[in-house]
Design a protein around this motif. Sequence first.
Motif, short mmCIF file in Angstrom:
data_model
loop_
_atom_site.label_atom_id
_atom_site.label_comp_id
_atom_site.label_asym_id
_atom_site.label_seq_id
_atom_site.Cartn_x
_atom_site.Cartn_y
_atom_site.Cartn_z
N ILE A 32 -83.80 95.79 173.39
CA ILE A 32 -83.74 96.93 172.47
C ILE A 32 -82.34 97.52 172.56
N THR A 33 -81.60 97.44 171.46
CA THR A 33 -80.17 97.80 171.46
C THR A 33 -79.87 99.03 170.61
N GLU A 34 -80.89 99.65 170.02
CA GLU A 34 -80.63 100.75 169.08
C GLU A 34 -80.15 102.03 169.76
N HIS A 35 -80.41 102.19 171.05
CA HIS A 35 -80.03 103.43 171.73
C HIS A 35 -78.52 103.52 171.91
N LYS A 36 -78.02 104.74 171.85
CA LYS A 36 -76.59 105.01 172.04
C LYS A 36 -76.35 105.95 173.22
N GLU B 3 -83.19 110.36 171.13
CA GLU B 3 -83.54 109.32 170.16
C GLU B 3 -84.74 108.54 170.70
N PHE C 269 -87.92 105.69 169.93
CA PHE C 269 -88.38 104.57 169.11
C PHE C 269 -89.74 104.12 169.61
N LYS D 246 -90.91 97.88 165.06
CA LYS D 246 -90.70 99.33 165.09
C LYS D 246 -91.56 100.01 164.02
N ASP E 107 -89.64 106.36 164.52
CA ASP E 107 -88.49 106.84 165.29
C ASP E 107 -88.33 108.33 165.03
#
Length: 418
Positions: free
Chosen positions: A117-121, A144, A146, A162, A165
């Motif tokens: 899971i790469t969407e986090h910043k 954030e 998901f 997903k 969110d």
Amino acid sequence: MQENTPPHRPDIEYSDDEVLEEIELGDEGEEEFDEVTLEQLEARLGGLGDSEDEEEERADMERIARLEDQAEVTFKQHKAPVFACSLHPTYNWAVTGSEDDRAYVWDTATGEVLHEITEHKDTVTETHFSHDGAYLVTGDMAGELFAFKVSEQRDERPILAKVWDYSMSDMSWLFWHRAAHILLAGSDSGDIYVWRIPGGDCKILPGQSSRCESGELSGDGKKLFTAYLNGHVKLWDLKTCQVLMEVNEQHSLGFGEITHAVVDCERDSPFYICAEGSGLILFCTNNGPVNTVQSEHSIECLAFAPANSDLKLFACGSLDGQISIWDYAKTSLRTVCEIPEPNDSVLRIKWLNDHTILAATSQGNLNAFDARTGSLKFKLTGHHYHIYEFVYRPQDNLLLTVSEDKMAKIFRVPPLGD
């Protein structure tokens, strides 16, 4: 997120500053000096004797070299400290979240990555499978979130789709309801969010501009017990969003401003405990606070014994290496468990069965104690530094741990006995 504030880490002191001896940089009267780098300066000082920091580092490296890694599987995909973990209730899947802004789902038998899971910043501090394993939620410090629907392929690999969110204010905690697809989260603003997944219907339990430091479901799953950094403690009705009970600084048993608080709820009765960092423990019922006790030790974590236990016990862990076992029916101290390693601190505690409590420590150890006697039952080793979280799956004695050392590990817990 506010200046990339890290997740709560225990206030254990480590010396970072070096005391430098005065050195001669040139001939007397010389007015110009060559620029000296830190590496050159350390090299020049090398012959003056070991610094205190160097001695501590050497001792630490010797400690790590002596460690026996008892883990069955070590997961090394993360590139930074790992804070969050969860085990799927049915399949051999683990999920972990890290300061590297990544969450991974991986095979507990092989360590193979099954999904990234790469969407986090921002730092991923929460990763949880729902009670039935149908959903997975991941959350980072910036708020954030998901949620993924979890299904299985024929080769036993997960498919994550997903379904929801949300962006909230900076998050302090997050967990699933024990019996429903409902998410609960606390924030730095003090607001508490309650969502129904996957629809996303949301309720907000309003805060007071003070961080909601800790929250836990009541035994019946209908109420939420919370603590805030302004010292307030509240019991919420999740259906009506009304405060059923509140303790504030004006109450004779209230806290006042605090720096750290933990809460837990007894599963078999409407009985609640809130403990703040300095060691003050507050006991509450649905009708309000009933008593306080001052522990001799600071409190980093606490946990009630299982509801079916024949003894009415709860445990408190401290940064000075003590686990205090209390009889809450009598509000009296029953016994104290001593972490065997010097200068080791208790960071997390959980009950493995009615009489066995497991403590994760700052030196990466897992110590299990008999809560009736305080004696050490077994010890598991393998991590180098702070264990920030662990989860236990009793049906197969599987233990998942995550650490400051950037690793997650799978241990097999020895037979627990009575």
